[in-house]
Design an enzyme around this catalytic site. Sequence first.
Site, PDB file in Angstrom:
ATOM      1  N   LEU A  47       0.830  -1.204   0.000  1.00 38.21           N
ATOM      2  CA  LEU A  47       0.000   0.000   0.000  1.00 38.21           C
ATOM      3  C   LEU A  47       0.865   1.255   0.000  1.00 38.21           C
ATOM      4  O   LEU A  47       1.910   1.308   0.643  1.00 38.21           O
ATOM      5  CB  LEU A  47      -0.914   0.017   1.225  1.00 38.21           C
ATOM      6  CG  LEU A  47      -2.016  -1.051   1.279  1.00 38.21           C
ATOM      7  CD1 LEU A  47      -2.587  -1.151   2.682  1.00 38.21           C
ATOM      8  CD2 LEU A  47      -3.115  -0.743   0.263  1.00 38.21           C
ATOM      9  N   ALA A  94       3.372  -4.682   8.727  1.00 36.86           N
ATOM     10  CA  ALA A  94       3.029  -5.071   7.355  1.00 36.86           C
ATOM     11  C   ALA A  94       4.147  -4.738   6.377  1.00 36.86           C
ATOM     12  O   ALA A  94       4.251  -5.355   5.311  1.00 36.86           O
ATOM     13  CB  ALA A  94       1.730  -4.390   6.931  1.00 36.86           C
ATOM     14  N   GLY A 132       5.888  -6.928   3.123  1.00 35.77           N
ATOM     15  CA  GLY A 132       5.715  -6.382   1.783  1.00 35.77           C
ATOM     16  C   GLY A 132       4.295  -5.939   1.495  1.00 35.77           C
ATOM     17  O   GLY A 132       3.947  -5.671   0.342  1.00 35.77           O
ATOM     18  N   LYS A 133       3.470  -5.813   2.539  1.00 40.37           N
ATOM     19  CA  LYS A 133       2.066  -5.449   2.346  1.00 40.37           C
ATOM     20  C   LYS A 133       1.840  -3.939   2.430  1.00 40.37           C
ATOM     21  O   LYS A 133       0.824  -3.433   1.973  1.00 40.37           O
ATOM     22  CB  LYS A 133       1.200  -6.179   3.375  1.00 40.37           C
ATOM     23  CG  LYS A 133       1.266  -7.700   3.210  1.00 40.37           C
ATOM     24  CD  LYS A 133       0.631  -8.437   4.376  1.00 40.37           C
ATOM     25  CE  LYS A 133       0.791  -9.939   4.205  1.00 40.37           C
ATOM     26  NZ  LYS A 133       0.272 -10.696   5.360  1.00 40.37           N
ATOM     27  N   VAL A 134       2.769  -3.243   3.030  1.00 38.15           N
ATOM     28  CA  VAL A 134       2.799  -1.778   3.064  1.00 38.15           C
ATOM     29  C   VAL A 134       4.198  -1.357   2.627  1.00 38.15           C
ATOM     30  O   VAL A 134       5.192  -1.906   3.106  1.00 38.15           O
ATOM     31  CB  VAL A 134       2.497  -1.232   4.479  1.00 38.15           C
ATOM     32  CG1 VAL A 134       2.747   0.272   4.545  1.00 38.15           C
ATOM     33  CG2 VAL A 134       1.059  -1.550   4.885  1.00 38.15           C
TER      34      VAL A 134
END
Length: 295
Positions: free
Chosen positions: A238, A262, A266-268
């Site tokens: 994100l 996160a 690798g999610k943010v």
Amino acid sequence: MREVVELYKRIGGFQALHVAQAYEVLKEALGEADVRFFSFTGNLVATGLREIIAEALRERLFNVVVTTAGALDHDIAKAMGASYRPGSFDLDDYELAEKGLHRLGNVVISREEYGPYVEKFVLQRCERLWGRSLATYELAEEFGRDLPEDSILGAAARAGVKVFVPGIVDGAVGTALLTCNDLARVRRGGARLVVDVLKDEEALREIVHGGKRLAALIVGGGISKHHVIWWAQFKGGLDYVVYISTAVEYDGSLSGARPREAVSWGKVKPTAKSVYVYADATLVLPILLKALCGK
């Protein structure tokens, strides 16, 4: 509400400052992010936040919703006239059970106006559902066409906002769909409805990969939170994210995890603009959404 945000900014400390910072992140995301997720849990829909969320969708502050089965249940039940009354966290639950009442926090709901209302709404639509294979976002749109614009599903359907419900079987709607298929076996010789959750995943993949910048307002935790950040990782994470929650991170739960955790998955993105607001959503979400409407 923008005056309240400015006041919080001048207060300059604790969660007031975080709310002001969350507003700035979301305001920038409205102009810069072409994919804007709104993730929230079903319990919020049992409160008056339902109408505020619907307004945010009518204003297209967000173009993708990820939520829980409970959100559909409460949205439909309220649209069908179910009474949600203010109560207390300290009510006697044994006494409530004897009176046929459910307690959700300090909100009281009639047992006969919850599950039965949802089931009736779904079963009345069985005829047009039988023999079809639908993603949860398509089911949400089908239901939304028959609901008023001040409902979440009604507002989303009219605004063209997809509503994804990855845990759709975990509530009254899911059980009603099962009953719908039971009726199909009796009346139609097996022309069942198929809920195709992989079709949802295909749509989410297209949305994420087709987006230039991703933003998310994530209220609460659980499956609705994780589904957004899970898919964001396939685009590098994100770019803008605001979490609103009262969960703590020290038990290792997803619901309590901060945006920085996160980043390690690798999610943010490490460069993302992120804020964690530690607060009851019923206190801060009206301020943020009302301040953003019309931006």
